[in-house]
Design a protein around this motif. Structure first.
Motif, mmCIF file in Angstrom:
data_model
loop_
_atom_site.group_PDB
_atom_site.id
_atom_site.type_symbol
_atom_site.label_atom_id
_atom_site.label_comp_id
_atom_site.label_asym_id
_atom_site.label_seq_id
_atom_site.Cartn_x
_atom_site.Cartn_y
_atom_site.Cartn_z
ATOM 1 N N LYS A 83 11.497 -1.972 17.778
ATOM 2 C CA LYS A 83 10.523 -0.884 17.684
ATOM 3 C C LYS A 83 9.114 -1.444 17.585
ATOM 4 N N LYS A 84 8.209 -0.743 18.241
ATOM 5 C CA LYS A 84 6.800 -1.114 18.225
ATOM 6 C C LYS A 84 6.084 -0.302 17.147
ATOM 7 N N TYR A 85 5.145 -0.945 16.499
ATOM 8 C CA TYR A 85 4.365 -0.281 15.464
ATOM 9 C C TYR A 85 2.879 -0.551 15.694
ATOM 10 N N ASN A 86 2.085 0.412 15.300
ATOM 11 C CA ASN A 86 0.636 0.279 15.341
ATOM 12 C C ASN A 86 0.080 0.494 13.942
ATOM 13 N N TYR A 87 -0.746 -0.428 13.523
ATOM 14 C CA TYR A 87 -1.349 -0.347 12.200
ATOM 15 C C TYR A 87 -2.864 -0.343 12.340
ATOM 16 N N TRP A 88 -3.512 0.440 11.463
ATOM 17 C CA TRP A 88 -4.968 0.574 11.505
ATOM 18 C C TRP A 88 -5.569 0.318 10.138
ATOM 19 N N GLY A 89 -6.751 -0.240 10.151
ATOM 20 C CA GLY A 89 -7.531 -0.328 8.930
ATOM 21 C C GLY A 89 -8.303 0.966 8.724
ATOM 22 N N GLN A 90 -9.068 1.009 7.662
ATOM 23 C CA GLN A 90 -9.802 2.227 7.318
ATOM 24 C C GLN A 90 -11.126 2.333 8.061
ATOM 25 N N GLY A 91 -11.543 1.261 8.693
ATOM 26 C CA GLY A 91 -12.785 1.270 9.458
ATOM 27 C C GLY A 91 -13.972 0.782 8.655
ATOM 28 N N THR A 92 -14.927 0.201 9.359
ATOM 29 C CA THR A 92 -16.174 -0.226 8.724
ATOM 30 C C THR A 92 -17.338 0.218 9.610
ATOM 31 N N GLN A 93 -18.347 0.798 9.002
ATOM 32 C CA GLN A 93 -19.465 1.381 9.737
ATOM 33 C C GLN A 93 -20.483 0.310 10.110
ATOM 34 N N VAL A 94 -20.855 0.329 11.379
ATOM 35 C CA VAL A 94 -21.945 -0.527 11.869
ATOM 36 C C VAL A 94 -23.033 0.391 12.409
ATOM 37 N N THR A 95 -24.223 0.247 11.892
ATOM 38 C CA THR A 95 -25.351 1.045 12.347
ATOM 39 C C THR A 95 -26.469 0.112 12.781
ATOM 40 N N VAL A 96 -26.910 0.290 14.020
ATOM 41 C CA VAL A 96 -27.956 -0.565 14.562
ATOM 42 C C VAL A 96 -29.204 0.279 14.780
ATOM 43 N N GLY A 104 -21.347 2.513 15.422
ATOM 44 C CA GLY A 104 -20.084 3.221 15.361
ATOM 45 C C GLY A 104 -19.237 2.695 14.220
ATOM 46 N N VAL A 105 -18.055 3.255 14.104
ATOM 47 C CA VAL A 105 -17.085 2.751 13.135
ATOM 48 C C VAL A 105 -16.167 1.781 13.862
ATOM 49 N N TYR A 106 -16.016 0.614 13.289
ATOM 50 C CA TYR A 106 -15.171 -0.417 13.886
ATOM 51 C C TYR A 106 -13.857 -0.479 13.125
ATOM 52 N N TYR A 107 -12.780 -0.330 13.874
ATOM 53 C CA TYR A 107 -11.448 -0.312 13.285
ATOM 54 C C TYR A 107 -10.674 -1.564 13.705
ATOM 55 N N CYS A 108 -9.980 -2.124 12.761
ATOM 56 C CA CYS A 108 -9.063 -3.233 13.027
ATOM 57 C C CYS A 108 -7.695 -2.654 13.351
ATOM 58 N N HIS A 109 -7.050 -3.222 14.344
ATOM 59 C CA HIS A 109 -5.734 -2.742 14.771
ATOM 60 C C HIS A 109 -4.781 -3.911 14.900
ATOM 61 N N ALA A 110 -3.539 -3.666 14.551
ATOM 62 C CA ALA A 110 -2.482 -4.662 14.755
ATOM 63 C C ALA A 110 -1.310 -4.007 15.454
ATOM 64 N N GLY A 111 -0.853 -4.657 16.507
ATOM 65 C CA GLY A 111 0.345 -4.217 17.195
ATOM 66 C C GLY A 111 1.497 -5.123 16.799
ATOM 67 N N ALA A 112 2.599 -4.536 16.390
ATOM 68 C CA ALA A 112 3.712 -5.343 15.875
ATOM 69 C C ALA A 112 5.033 -4.884 16.473
ATOM 70 N N THR A 113 5.992 -5.774 16.435
ATOM 71 C CA THR A 113 7.342 -5.480 16.901
ATOM 72 C C THR A 113 8.335 -5.889 15.827
ATOM 73 N N ARG A 114 9.233 -4.980 15.511
ATOM 74 C CA ARG A 114 10.325 -5.279 14.579
ATOM 75 C C ARG A 114 11.633 -5.258 15.356
ATOM 76 N N PHE A 115 12.418 -6.296 15.188
ATOM 77 C CA PHE A 115 13.683 -6.396 15.882
ATOM 78 C C PHE A 115 14.824 -6.004 14.959
ATOM 79 N N TYR A 116 15.729 -5.198 15.498
ATOM 80 C CA TYR A 116 16.916 -4.747 14.780
ATOM 81 C C TYR A 116 18.135 -5.214 15.559
ATOM 82 N N PRO A 117 19.306 -5.145 14.962
ATOM 83 C CA PRO A 117 20.504 -5.663 15.653
ATOM 84 C C PRO A 117 20.673 -5.139 17.076
ATOM 85 N N ASP A 118 20.396 -3.866 17.295
ATOM 86 C CA ASP A 118 20.600 -3.301 18.632
ATOM 87 C C ASP A 118 19.344 -2.632 19.171
ATOM 88 N N ASP A 119 18.210 -2.963 18.623
ATOM 89 C CA ASP A 119 17.014 -2.237 19.026
ATOM 90 C C ASP A 119 15.769 -3.039 18.635
#
Length: 124
Positions: A109-122, A92-107
């Protein structure tokens, strides 16, 4: 923003091993956890392993326990996935993911980041 670049995929025979890498850059200080997702052909992306940045807690899907090992090198800002005893079902294609949080004065926010993927074939 966080940028993720995967590498290390390829074609391997059943029973073999691979090590996937995910180089992170940008606002790494905002990352809470990172993980690896696998997407088989025609199927949804599924989380196979994850690691938290705070305590280093790891998670593995039942299907990969004992064969996959997730780790990170903080100095290199790189996430790894060691895959042993590969089977054709690991293809399959293996994707790297990062979950992040940015803090603001009154808030915050959550963010999700993805890589482009790398193919693994067995091959069987």
């Amino acid at each position: 923003q966080v940028q993720l670049v995967e590498s290390g995929g390829g074609l391997v025979q059943a029973g073999g091993s691979l090590r996937l890498s995910c180089a992170a850059s940008g606002s790494i200080f905002t990352i809470d956890a990172m993980g690896w997702y696998r997407q088989r052909p025609g199927m949804q992306r599924v989380l196979v392993a994850a690691i938290t940045f705070g305590g280093g807690t790891t998670y593995y899907a039942d299907s990969v326990k004992g064969r996959f090992t997730i780790s990170r090198d903080g100095a290199k800002n790189t996430l790894y996935l060691q895959i042993n005893s590969l089977t054709p079902e690991d293809t399959g294609v293996y994707y790297c993911h990062a979950g992040a949080t940015r803090f603001y004065p009154d808030d915050r926010k959550k963010y999700n980041y993805w890589g482009q993927g790398t193919q693994v074939t067995v091959s069987s």
